[in-house]
Every structure is written in C-alpha cells, then in structure tokens.
Scaffold this motif. Structure first.
Motif, mmCIF file in Angstrom:
data_model
loop_
_atom_site.group_PDB
_atom_site.id
_atom_site.type_symbol
_atom_site.label_atom_id
_atom_site.label_comp_id
_atom_site.label_asym_id
_atom_site.label_seq_id
_atom_site.Cartn_x
_atom_site.Cartn_y
_atom_site.Cartn_z
ATOM 1 N N ASP A 127 0.837 -1.197 0.000
ATOM 2 C CA ASP A 127 0.000 0.000 0.000
ATOM 3 C C ASP A 127 0.875 1.252 0.000
ATOM 4 N N SER A 129 0.406 4.026 1.448
ATOM 5 C CA SER A 129 0.481 4.698 2.747
ATOM 6 C C SER A 129 1.706 4.255 3.544
ATOM 7 N N LEU A 132 4.465 6.457 2.337
ATOM 8 C CA LEU A 132 4.290 7.865 2.682
ATOM 9 C C LEU A 132 4.920 8.201 4.022
ATOM 10 N N LYS A 133 4.828 7.271 4.987
ATOM 11 C CA LYS A 133 5.424 7.518 6.301
ATOM 12 C C LYS A 133 6.939 7.683 6.173
ATOM 13 N N VAL A 158 -1.159 13.254 3.296
ATOM 14 C CA VAL A 158 -1.139 12.363 4.462
ATOM 15 C C VAL A 158 -2.265 12.719 5.418
ATOM 16 N N ASN A 161 -5.507 11.376 4.166
ATOM 17 C CA ASN A 161 -5.587 9.931 3.918
ATOM 18 C C ASN A 161 -5.297 9.093 5.160
ATOM 19 N N GLU A 162 -4.802 9.726 6.202
ATOM 20 C CA GLU A 162 -4.478 9.003 7.437
ATOM 21 C C GLU A 162 -5.273 9.602 8.604
#
Length: 367
Positions: A127, A129, A132-133, A158, A161-162
């Motif tokens: 994924d 995400s 992204l971190k 972010v 989406n988080e």
C-alpha cells in the motif's frame, strides 16, 4: 520492515512514474498526464540530465532501491512512489527519444556513457500509505529535503488519507511523530497549504506573473508564527478549525502586499525582517492606516513607536546625513546653486526645535 515488502529487480519498462508525485506543481498535476509529460517536466525541473550521466557512467547502485506499489489498473506493472527522478534517468538512458526537451544534452550523455540499466532494484509495498510515512522522514526532516511547497503537498495528502477519526491538532501531532518534526511546524505547514489552495482557487487574485511555481509558501508558513499577522487574516493554528474565521479580504490584501510589484518590488518582502516589520504595523491601527494609505513599510513601522522615540530617531538620522555630507565637502568641485538657501533652512529648523524645547523647559520652571 514489513514481511510483505518484497525486494525484486523489475524491468524499467514495467514501472510507471507517479502522476501524484509531490514534486509536481499543482497546476501540472491537474488533468491526465502522459508518461512523456512527466518525463519532460523532470528533465526541466529536477536536474535529471546530471543523474543520467552518473548512472550512465557508473551503473545503477543497488542500494538506491525504488519504492513501488502494484499498478491496480494493470497488475503486471508498478508505480514508483519514491525514486521518480532515478526512474526517469534510467528510462531516458534506454529510450532517449522519450524526451521532447534538452535533446542535445541527452544526446551528449548517450554518446559519453555505456551503462544502460534494465532491471532496477525495487522494494514492492502493498500500500502507498506505508511508503508515505517513510517519505515524510526522508524528504521533510531527513537528508533529501523537498522544497517547501512539495513538503506541504505531501503532508496535506497524508493528513487527508491518514487518521480519519482524529481532529486537526491530534492528526498533526501524530504526523509530526511519524516524520520526526514538531507539531507546531506541521500545523503551520498544513494550514499554510490550505490557505495557498484558497488563493489558487481565486486565480492568485490575477496578480501579474503569480502562479503556483512563483508563490513563496514560506511567507505564509513563517507568517503563522506572527501574532498580529495571524489575527489580521483570522487564522488560529491552535484550534481544530484553524480557518473557521479566515478573513478573505485581509488575506487578499496580504497576498497583494507580498506579490504585487511596483517598479519591480513588492510592498512587503516576506523574509524574517519583512515579516517582523509587518507584524509591528498590524499591531497598530495608526501604522496600518498609514501603510494602507501608501507610506513605506519603514515609515509605517516608525508610527508603531512612541513619539519621543520617533523624534529622537529622526534627529539622529538627520545628523548622520549631515555628517555624511560634511565628509564629502572637501571633494566637491561645484557646489549646487541652492546650497546656501538649504543651509539656511537647516539652521532655521534647528533653531525652531531649540526654541520649542526652551519654551517647554521654561514652562516647567514656572510656579
């Protein structure tokens, strides 16, 4: 690292550039872009030719893995999330005809290099995400920092989406922990980007030459550390709804002060000194009124001080200018015709000030 993240060598032709790459300006990302469009932008804006030369000379370093996810529209292909510039360089080394710009520079690289990497080391993530971190740490607080607008665009994505079940302050605190930054900085960056999007929606108020590539987001980010500027535009980054009381009129005024140019210069420069002066002006109704009426930023700042301080400053400035003129006297070959009248006026003003001072002091001695 999660077990699901697999190391693979993938042929460059099966990896697509990311059309949502935070490097890309918002105006470019709007609308559907072909791979060639992304390649040409990277060539013009991301120093890709230099990277082509390095890879073409030395090969592709296995330690610089691309971070990719599967392409949901075509499961046999992948999309690169981290490493767009490196992938662009590899694609052009193998297919230089993809470029519509910098053709002569690319031809020179092709003629002077031999390495043509085909299979690129990649880490495949389940994924986006998860990547992204990592990107937040690498490009916001890490060794390969993005430009500020790119950082803000990433954090904005972010944020939306988080942590969907969290409020603004909590979300920003969690994001800050993930990327190793301060919560205050994240709040200012996300809030500034939201303001930028509002300005963008207004067509940058039709200010000549201003667009998303010329907008200095750091002006807004740094301004959100200034009490009077924040109050002037109605922003509260310590609230869960920081733009609830946004003053659109004053925001427009602020953007004009920063970006509309007269004789090549804006009214306010958004550097540390300029923001400090503007914050002082916005804390004084008298100074703000004078600034809106056309007084310079320095003259308006003077109005934020008490009269005694202003008087002393003006006398000192005048004295310094007279001393400077006196130091030039022996070098002057032709004194201008009205010099004598000007010197008489200087003497007259000095005597006038002295007489008023004497009157004040005499009145204090009277019973």
């Amino acid at each position: 690292m999660d077990k699901e993240n697999k190391f693979r060598k993938i042929n460059y032709s099966k990896i697509k550039l990311d059309p949502e790459n935070p490097r890309l300006p918002g105006s470019f990302r709007r609308g559907r872009k072909e791979e060639k469009d992304l390649i040409n932008w990277m060539l013009l804006e991301a120093a890709t030719v230099e990277l082509m030369y390095a890879i073409g000379q030395n090969g592709y370093f296995i330690g610089e893995q691309l971070l990719v996810v599967e392409d949901k529209e075509n499961p046999e292909n992948y999309i690169v999330i981290e490493g767009n510039r490196r992938l662009t360089a590899v694609k052009l080394l193998n297919e230089p005809e993809l470029a519509n710009v910098k053709k002569s520079a690319i031809s020179e690289v092709i003629e002077n290099t031999e390495e043509r990497p085909q299979d690129i080391p990649c880490l495949v993530f389940e994924d986006k995400s998860e990547i992204l971190k990592y990107l937040g740490f690498r490009h916001i607080t890490g060794i390969k920092s993005w430009k500020l607008l790119q950082k803000a665009s990433y954090l904005y994505d972010v944020y939306h989406n988080e942590f969907d079940d969290k409020n603004f302050i909590t979300k920003c605190r969690n994001i800050a922990k993930n990327i190793g930054s301060s919560s205050n900085y994240v709040r200012r960056l996300i809030t500034a980007f939201n303001i930028f999007k509002k300005v963008e929606d207004e067509g940058f108020y039709s200010i000549s030459g201003l667009d998303d590539t010329k907008f200095h987001l750091n002006y807004l980010v740094d301004a959100l550390n200034k009490k009077n500027i924040k109050e002037h535009i109605g922003v509260n980054i310590n609230s869960n709804t920081p733009l609830k009381d946004l003053n659109q009129k004053n925001l427009k005024e602020l953007i004009f002060w920063w970006f509309e140019k007269t004789e090549g210069l804006p009214r306010v420069i958004g550097d540390s000194d300029g923001l400090k002066k503007l914050d002082l002006i916005l804390g004084s109704e008298k100074a703000l009124e004078a600034f809106r009426d056309g007084k310079s930023i320095d003259d308006s700042v003077e109005l934020t001080k008490d009269i005694d301080s202003i008087f002393r400053t003006e006398i000192i400035k005048s004295l310094e200018r007279l001393e400077s003129a006196d130091n030039l006297t022996h070098k002057v070959e032709d004194f201008y015709s009205n010099l004598y009248e000007d010197l008489k006026m200087i003497r007259k003003l000095a005597l006038k000030i002295k007489e008023y001072k004497d009157q004040i002091e005499d009145s204090k001695d009277e019973f």
